[in-house]
Design a protein around this motif. Sequence first.
Motif, short mmCIF file in Angstrom:
data_model
loop_
_atom_site.label_atom_id
_atom_site.label_comp_id
_atom_site.label_asym_id
_atom_site.label_seq_id
_atom_site.Cartn_x
_atom_site.Cartn_y
_atom_site.Cartn_z
N ASN A 1 0.83 -1.20 0.00
CA ASN A 1 0.00 0.00 0.00
C ASN A 1 0.87 1.25 0.00
O ASN A 1 1.44 1.62 1.02
N PRO A 2 0.99 1.92 -1.13
CA PRO A 2 1.87 3.11 -1.22
C PRO A 2 1.44 4.20 -0.26
O PRO A 2 0.26 4.36 0.06
N ALA A 3 2.43 4.96 0.21
CA ALA A 3 2.14 6.06 1.13
C ALA A 3 1.21 7.08 0.51
O ALA A 3 0.39 7.68 1.20
N ASP A 4 1.33 7.30 -0.79
CA ASP A 4 0.42 8.19 -1.51
C ASP A 4 -0.40 7.35 -2.48
O ASP A 4 0.05 7.03 -3.59
N PRO A 5 -1.60 6.95 -2.09
CA PRO A 5 -2.38 6.06 -2.96
C PRO A 5 -3.01 6.75 -4.16
O PRO A 5 -3.45 6.07 -5.09
N ALA A 6 -3.08 8.08 -4.17
CA ALA A 6 -3.89 8.80 -5.15
C ALA A 6 -3.60 8.42 -6.61
O ALA A 6 -4.54 8.10 -7.36
N PRO A 7 -2.34 8.44 -7.07
CA PRO A 7 -2.12 8.12 -8.49
C PRO A 7 -2.48 6.68 -8.83
O PRO A 7 -2.91 6.39 -9.95
N HIS A 8 -2.35 5.80 -7.86
CA HIS A 8 -2.67 4.39 -8.10
C HIS A 8 -4.18 4.18 -8.15
O HIS A 8 -4.67 3.36 -8.93
N LEU A 9 -4.91 4.92 -7.32
CA LEU A 9 -6.37 4.85 -7.37
C LEU A 9 -6.89 5.37 -8.71
O LEU A 9 -7.81 4.79 -9.30
N THR A 10 -6.29 6.43 -9.19
CA THR A 10 -6.69 6.98 -10.49
C THR A 10 -6.45 5.97 -11.60
O THR A 10 -7.31 5.72 -12.45
#
Length: 336
Positions: free
Chosen positions: A311-320
Amino acid sequence: MWWLLARLALAVGPSSEQDAAFLAWSEGAVKDEPRPEVSAGYHFSGDVFRTIAEAIAARPGLIEPELIGRSAQGRPIWAFHVQDPADGPPTRSVLVFGGIHAMEWIATETALTFFTEIVAAPPAGVRVTVIPLLNPDGRARVQKDLEAGRNAWRRANGAGVDLNRDFAWNRDPTPVWSDVLPAYHATSPAPLSQPESQALDALVARERYDRAASLHAFGGFLYYPWAGSWARPDDWAELHTLGRVMEAAQGRHAYRPRQLARWGFFFRAHGAEIDHLYGAYGVDAFLIELTRTGTPVFQPSQYKQLFRRYNPADPAPHLTRGARALHALVAAPEPP
């Protein structure tokens, strides 16, 4: 505010008894949960269902909650059917589910992101079912680990079974490598041995979905059947083409489509859900490995934190990226 909306929805009468059951359950399930630093950016399970309760209260009639079963430890497993009631009978049905593996929170986050987007703009003529959390027991155990500061690896359900190996198709470990690397070829005690797998199977048997995506982490691939056999599936060209459409929709750093059993010549995923969905029900099924790893290559010290591997520390780009692939799966036309 969300609980007030839920109460108002109940007061005016929900669209079904299932609406009432879910809203009542979610109100009791949601509480102020601690937020360990390592899980920052991710919803705890109560927050997942609180977000969905808000959507149901705000858009009555658009979302149909369904209790499809209970986990090995008795926790409810919820599915949410989304379709614009003004559309009439759907021309396609798509299933998206996540949270099979306990530690892969990015899967549930992606399912929730996709859910909120299709609720805001329902795809015309399509019935979409989202199961954000198929393994609530495993998820609850990881949450307790994080709260207690334990750095533990979790994958299984409440009975200690890997649900990703609990289905009925391609279970027999035939390759010679199964004796050399048995862990890569192991399955559950019996096909559909767990209540979570049984619930998913019963839902698909009834709904007869056209397409499906099982969300996992990590790897960065759009896997399709077969997972447990080197042989090409009959619909290999169609599946690969659909995978390429999903890849193109992701933009930069897109995941690549590949037959799962051909990830490595020594590897097979026997008893995987995508083989069961495709083999038993003819569903164009994909296993999406979200992210390539949660740990940056240039920060090897973080690799010791097991939660962060997935689980990446910044999930935002992966969610997109993941949501774009799912939207493409829903919208892609049938092959000629």
